[in-house]
Design a protein around this motif. Structure first.
Motif, PDB file in Angstrom:
ATOM      1  N   LEU A 152       0.834  -1.197   0.000  1.00  0.00           N
ATOM      2  CA  LEU A 152       0.000   0.000   0.000  1.00  0.00           C
ATOM      3  C   LEU A 152       0.877   1.259   0.000  1.00  0.00           C
ATOM      4  CD1 LEU A 152      -3.001   0.720   0.022  1.00  0.00           C
ATOM      5  CD2 LEU A 152      -2.920   0.745   2.508  1.00  0.00           C
ATOM      6  N   VAL A 153       1.900   1.236   0.825  1.00  0.00           N
ATOM      7  CA  VAL A 153       2.814   2.380   0.896  1.00  0.00           C
ATOM      8  C   VAL A 153       3.548   2.545  -0.430  1.00  0.00           C
ATOM      9  CG1 VAL A 153       4.885   3.291   2.030  1.00  0.00           C
ATOM     10  CG2 VAL A 153       3.082   2.203   3.388  1.00  0.00           C
ATOM     11  N   GLU A 154       3.937   1.419  -1.043  1.00  0.00           N
ATOM     12  CA  GLU A 154       4.625   1.488  -2.333  1.00  0.00           C
ATOM     13  C   GLU A 154       3.725   2.095  -3.410  1.00  0.00           C
ATOM     14  OE1 GLU A 154       5.874  -2.486  -3.093  1.00  0.00           O
ATOM     15  OE2 GLU A 154       7.605  -2.390  -1.738  1.00  0.00           O
ATOM     16  N   LYS A 155       2.443   1.773  -3.362  1.00  0.00           N
ATOM     17  CA  LYS A 155       1.514   2.351  -4.337  1.00  0.00           C
ATOM     18  C   LYS A 155       1.400   3.856  -4.154  1.00  0.00           C
ATOM     19  CE  LYS A 155      -1.504  -1.557  -5.468  1.00  0.00           C
ATOM     20  NZ  LYS A 155      -1.387  -1.377  -6.947  1.00  0.00           N
ATOM     21  N   PHE A 156       1.395   4.307  -2.893  1.00  0.00           N
ATOM     22  CA  PHE A 156       1.321   5.754  -2.643  1.00  0.00           C
ATOM     23  C   PHE A 156       2.571   6.456  -3.177  1.00  0.00           C
ATOM     24  CE2 PHE A 156      -1.522   4.929   1.296  1.00  0.00           C
ATOM     25  CZ  PHE A 156      -2.609   4.777   0.452  1.00  0.00           C
ATOM     26  N   ASP A 157       3.748   5.810  -2.987  1.00  0.00           N
ATOM     27  CA  ASP A 157       4.988   6.398  -3.497  1.00  0.00           C
ATOM     28  C   ASP A 157       4.956   6.463  -5.014  1.00  0.00           C
ATOM     29  OD1 ASP A 157       5.914   6.646  -0.924  1.00  0.00           O
ATOM     30  OD2 ASP A 157       7.047   4.761  -0.941  1.00  0.00           O
ATOM     31  N   ALA A 158       4.408   5.408  -5.617  1.00  0.00           N
ATOM     32  CA  ALA A 158       4.328   5.383  -7.080  1.00  0.00           C
ATOM     33  C   ALA A 158       3.404   6.485  -7.594  1.00  0.00           C
ATOM     34  CB  ALA A 158       3.834   4.014  -7.542  1.00  0.00           C
ATOM     35  N   ILE A 159       2.338   6.748  -6.860  1.00  0.00           N
ATOM     36  CA  ILE A 159       1.405   7.811  -7.258  1.00  0.00           C
ATOM     37  C   ILE A 159       2.108   9.157  -7.256  1.00  0.00           C
ATOM     38  CG2 ILE A 159      -0.607   9.137  -6.466  1.00  0.00           C
ATOM     39  CD1 ILE A 159      -1.824   6.482  -5.543  1.00  0.00           C
ATOM     40  N   GLU A 160       2.896   9.433  -6.220  1.00  0.00           N
ATOM     41  CA  GLU A 160       3.596  10.714  -6.149  1.00  0.00           C
ATOM     42  C   GLU A 160       4.623  10.830  -7.280  1.00  0.00           C
ATOM     43  OE1 GLU A 160       5.165  11.770  -2.374  1.00  0.00           O
ATOM     44  OE2 GLU A 160       3.307  11.329  -1.277  1.00  0.00           O
TER      45      GLU A 160
END
Length: 339
Positions: free
Chosen positions: A52-60
């Motif tokens: 989940l955290v990796e997806k947020f980083d990818a979004i940014e």
């Protein structure tokens, strides 16, 4: 031996349909095998929070690559994070559910700088919590822990106002002004209610006294009327007027009562006048009757006297005629004697 282990390995890594320990069929969303009690752990679910955290980083990174800045960048990240949070799958494992609850809970706590996706986290927290309660339905200790987590998200009104004050001082200043105005308005409202209550109590007592006074006058008037003392009754009825006046309350009600007594006084006066007229007519008729009887009696007496006089006169005429006849007879005898 290899055939016995192989299904277990496949089930652990893929969609679990059978228990890897006993091979029993598993229902949807179960975290413990109902047959043997073995805990089902999805290998992918163990990495839920990390992924989940990796997806947020990818979004940014994706948004930064598009060179969005300022408000546009924040809005783009907010919308993409919202879709990820709401659509992200929920694990089956009890341990993973519990870890995910601990991960989401701080994001829901009211603070000066709240998480931009707080409502999305709130919706996901509800889903995860319901799943965890079902998974731990027989574990009172875990259920108590979940209840504690839920309770930690409930803050008092004063705490909420304090947070909003730090977050937006202008809003709280306006809110405080509204509260002060409300308190002033409430004070005025209570004062007005107190004054109104006093006025109504004073009116009730005054109206009762006035009603008692008029009822006594009415009783005297009625007694005079029944005694045919119409003059006295008419004088008493003239005082049947509602004299009590309302000041600041019950004015409309007081006016209605005054009108009712005015109508009653007029009705009583009309009744007394009618009774007086009837009594006068009866008295006049009685006087005429007595006068007629008196005239009749006088006429009777006169008639009797006339009859008596006529009788006496008749007898005297008869006696005179007799005397005349005797004198004539005597004269005749004398004349015959001469011849």
């Amino acid at each position: 031996m290899t055939q016995a282990i192989e299904p277990s390995i496949v089930n652990k890594k893929g969609n679990i349909n059978k228990c890897p320990n006993c091979g029993a069929s598993l229902g949807a969303f179960l975290s413990v095998c109902e047959s043997c009690g073995h805990e089902i752990t999805d290998i992918e679910a163990n990495r839920t929070i990390t992924a989940l955290v990796e997806k947020f980083d990818a979004i940014e990174r994706e948004v930064d690559e598009k060179q969005f800045v300022g408000r546009r960048r924040e809005q783009a990240i907010l919308e993409r994070r919202s879709r990820v949070i709401r659509d992200y799958p929920i694990p089956n494992s009890r341990e993973d559910l519990q870890q995910l609850l601990y991960f989401i809970q701080p994001k829901l706590v009211e603070s000066v700088k709240p998480d931009p996706n707080v409502e999305d986290w709130r919706a996901k927290f509800t889903e995860v919590l319901n799943r965890a309660k079902n998974a731990y339905k027989n574990d009172s200790h875990a259920l108590a822990e979940f209840a504690h987590i839920e309770k930690s998200l409930d803050i008092s009104l004063s705490e909420n106002l304090t947070i909003k004050a730090k977050r937006n001082p202008v809003f709280v200043t306006l809110l405080a002004g509204v509260v002060v105005l409300m308190m002033i308005g409430l004070g005025f409202s209570q004062m007005e209610r107190f004054k109104l209550q006093q006025c109504e109590e004073k009116y009730t007592q005054g109206a009762q006294d006035e009603q008692s006074r008029l009822e006594k006058i009415y009783a005297v008037t009625d007694l005079d009327f029944k005694s045919k003392k119409f003059t006295e009754a008419l004088a008493s009825s003239a005082t049947l007027r509602w004299e009590f006046e309302a000041t600041t309350c019950k004015t409309e009600e007081n006016q209605k009562i005054k009108t009712l007594w005015e109508d009653k006084r007029n009705q009583i006066a009309a009744l007394i006048n009618k009774g007086a007229d009837t009594a006068a007519a009866e008295k006049e008729a009685e006087i005429k009757r007595l006068a007629a009887e008196k005239d009749a009696e006088a006429n009777r007496i006169i008639a009797e006297k006339q009859a008596e006089t006529a009788k006496v006169t008749g007898l005297a005429r008869i006696e005179a005629e007799k005397q005349w006849a005797k004198a004539a007879e005597a004269k005749r005898v004398v004349n015959e004697a001469k011849w």
